[in-house]
Design an enzyme around this catalytic site. Structure first.
Site, PDB file in Angstrom:
ATOM      1  N   ASP A  67     -42.561  44.364  -2.401  1.00 22.35           N
ATOM      2  CA  ASP A  67     -42.770  42.924  -2.250  1.00 22.35           C
ATOM      3  C   ASP A  67     -43.656  42.594  -1.050  1.00 22.35           C
ATOM      4  O   ASP A  67     -43.942  43.449  -0.207  1.00 22.35           O
ATOM      5  CB  ASP A  67     -41.416  42.196  -2.129  1.00 22.35           C
ATOM      6  CG  ASP A  67     -40.386  42.947  -1.283  1.00 22.35           C
ATOM      7  OD1 ASP A  67     -40.796  43.762  -0.438  1.00 22.35           O
ATOM      8  OD2 ASP A  67     -39.188  42.732  -1.477  1.00 22.35           O
ATOM      9  N   ASN A 136     -26.877  39.042  -0.428  1.00 21.32           N
ATOM     10  CA  ASN A 136     -26.565  38.315  -1.668  1.00 21.32           C
ATOM     11  C   ASN A 136     -26.778  39.195  -2.906  1.00 21.32           C
ATOM     12  O   ASN A 136     -26.763  38.702  -4.021  1.00 21.32           O
ATOM     13  CB  ASN A 136     -27.410  37.037  -1.773  1.00 21.32           C
ATOM     14  CG  ASN A 136     -28.908  37.330  -1.826  1.00 21.32           C
ATOM     15  OD1 ASN A 136     -29.330  38.485  -1.788  1.00 21.32           O
ATOM     16  ND2 ASN A 136     -29.719  36.284  -1.905  1.00 21.32           N
ATOM     17  N   HIS A 138     -29.560  40.903  -3.580  1.00 20.21           N
ATOM     18  CA  HIS A 138     -30.931  41.014  -4.093  1.00 20.21           C
ATOM     19  C   HIS A 138     -31.472  42.431  -3.898  1.00 20.21           C
ATOM     20  O   HIS A 138     -31.095  43.136  -2.963  1.00 20.21           O
ATOM     21  CB  HIS A 138     -31.871  39.944  -3.499  1.00 20.21           C
ATOM     22  CG  HIS A 138     -32.283  40.118  -2.079  1.00 20.21           C
ATOM     23  ND1 HIS A 138     -32.554  39.050  -1.239  1.00 20.21           N
ATOM     24  CD2 HIS A 138     -32.493  41.218  -1.309  1.00 20.21           C
ATOM     25  CE1 HIS A 138     -32.927  39.496  -0.060  1.00 20.21           C
ATOM     26  NE2 HIS A 138     -32.891  40.805  -0.076  1.00 20.21           N
ATOM     27  N   GLU A 143     -33.822  37.421  -6.302  1.00 22.47           N
ATOM     28  CA  GLU A 143     -32.657  36.683  -5.849  1.00 22.47           C
ATOM     29  C   GLU A 143     -31.684  36.476  -7.020  1.00 22.47           C
ATOM     30  O   GLU A 143     -32.074  36.630  -8.191  1.00 22.47           O
ATOM     31  CB  GLU A 143     -33.102  35.327  -5.278  1.00 22.47           C
ATOM     32  CG  GLU A 143     -34.092  35.418  -4.109  1.00 22.47           C
ATOM     33  CD  GLU A 143     -33.479  35.901  -2.791  1.00 22.47           C
ATOM     34  OE1 GLU A 143     -32.444  36.603  -2.816  1.00 22.47           O
ATOM     35  OE2 GLU A 143     -34.059  35.595  -1.732  1.00 22.47           O
TER      36      GLU A 143
HETATM   37  C1  F6R Z   1     -37.644  44.617   1.394  1.00 21.93           C
HETATM   38  C2  F6R Z   1     -36.796  44.179   0.283  1.00 21.93           C
HETATM   39  C3  F6R Z   1     -35.443  43.603   0.496  1.00 21.93           C
HETATM   40  C4  F6R Z   1     -34.645  44.321   1.593  1.00 21.93           C
HETATM   41  C5  F6R Z   1     -33.296  43.631   1.790  1.00 21.93           C
HETATM   42  C6  F6R Z   1     -32.493  44.273   2.919  1.00 21.93           C
HETATM   43  O1  F6R Z   1     -38.863  45.130   0.940  1.00 21.93           O
HETATM   44  O2  F6R Z   1     -37.238  44.253  -0.825  1.00 21.93           O
HETATM   45  O3  F6R Z   1     -34.721  43.669  -0.712  1.00 21.93           O
HETATM   46  O4  F6R Z   1     -34.469  45.653   1.242  1.00 21.93           O
HETATM   47  O5  F6R Z   1     -33.491  42.276   2.074  1.00 21.93           O
HETATM   48  O6  F6R Z   1     -33.174  44.059   4.115  1.00 21.93           O
HETATM   49  P1  F6R Z   1     -32.686  44.753   5.476  1.00 21.93           P
HETATM   50  O7  F6R Z   1     -32.947  46.201   5.326  1.00 21.93           O
HETATM   51  O8  F6R Z   1     -33.535  44.117   6.538  1.00 21.93           O
HETATM   52  O9  F6R Z   1     -31.236  44.428   5.610  1.00 21.93           O
END
Ligand code: F6R
Length: 241
Positions: A67, A136, A138, A143
């Site tokens: 992303d 959440n 994701h 989401e």
């Molecule tokens: C990042 C991504 C997100 C993160 C998730 C956890 O490229 O796709 O899904 O993996 O938000 O983020 P952290 O590791 O910062 O807790």
């Protein structure tokens, strides 16, 4: 889903890097799907270490990131391109024309999503996708409520996600409201998936992941539809199991 628990995030980082390294060793031109955020930094540090020790080369490897924020130029200090350069690309022998992220600054974001999805196909698909998980549930920026048949698309970030990511920006107002993300179907079409989660803040979502039914309200539950998913957690993320 095979869940393996490690003592702490440092040990998990070493094991996740070894897991990725094995994939590259068995197929040097592998296509790796990569993630950003706080969780993979330890893994990237260990991959750089393996490269420095001459135990690993990325010369033939291709990478595609999950992303990118919409509206941020790739040179912006908070873009995921900048993150990837700082945490991995600038420190290993991965050629510049072999790593790819969605262009969040494209004038037509819908066309950019189609281009990115086609790029993944043209590379031959993802051999190993590295994932983190949001509180959440994701995966990527898919989401809750994102359809399981979604390909790369533009998504409005949940307030919860913007707040979790505000730590990297000077204020919450600076956090983009939209992103481009691979879809759930794009992720599920990877041959192999490694999800990593560390820290107490992930304990609840890991418990949910183990117990949840397969439903778009909890995007990570889609992983239960995939035949080859490994989940690495540390003892804090595993503390509510
Ligand atoms: C990042 C991504 C997100 C993160 C998730 C956890 O490229 O796709 O899904 O993996 O938000 O983020 P952290 O590791 O910062 O807790």
């Amino acid at each position: 889903m095979n869940i393996i628990e490690f003592k702490d995030k440092e040990q998990l980082g070493k094991e996740a890097a070894a897991f990725i390294a094995r994939s590259i060793e068995s197929k040097p031109d592998a296509v790796l799907g990569l993630a950003t955020g706080g969780t993979p930094t330890e893994t990237y540090k260990e991959l750089i270490h393996l490269y420095q020790m001459k135990q690993l080369s990325f010369k033939q490897t291709r990478t595609v990131n999950l992303d990118e924020y919409a509206g941020l130029d790739s040179h912006h200090e908070n873009s995921y391109m900048t993150y990837m350069k700082q945490h991995l690309f600038d420190h290993v022998d991965l050629p510049e024309d072999q790593y790819f992220l969605p262009n969040g600054h494209a004038s037509n974001l819908e066309e950019e999503c189609l281009r990115y999805e086609k790029l993944i196909q043209d590379l031959g698909g993802i051999d190993l996708q590295l994932l983190g998980i949001g509180q959440n549930g994701h995966i990527g920026f898919n989401e809750p409520g994102t359809p399981f048949d979604s390909k790369t698309h533009v998504i409005q970030l949940d307030e919860n996600t913007r707040q979790a990511n505000a730590r990297y920006f000077s204020s919450i107002d600076e956090v983009p409201k939209y992103a481009i993300t691979m879809g759930i179907a794009s992720i599920l079409s990877s041959k192999k998936i490694l999800l990593i989660a560390t820290g107490k803040s992930k304990a609840e979502v890991i418990k949910q992941l183990e117990q949840s039914e397969i439903h778009p309200d909890f995007p990570a539950s889609a992983l239960k539809l995939h035949p080859d998913v490994t989940i690495f957690i540390d003892s804090e993320a595993g503390s509510l199991r």
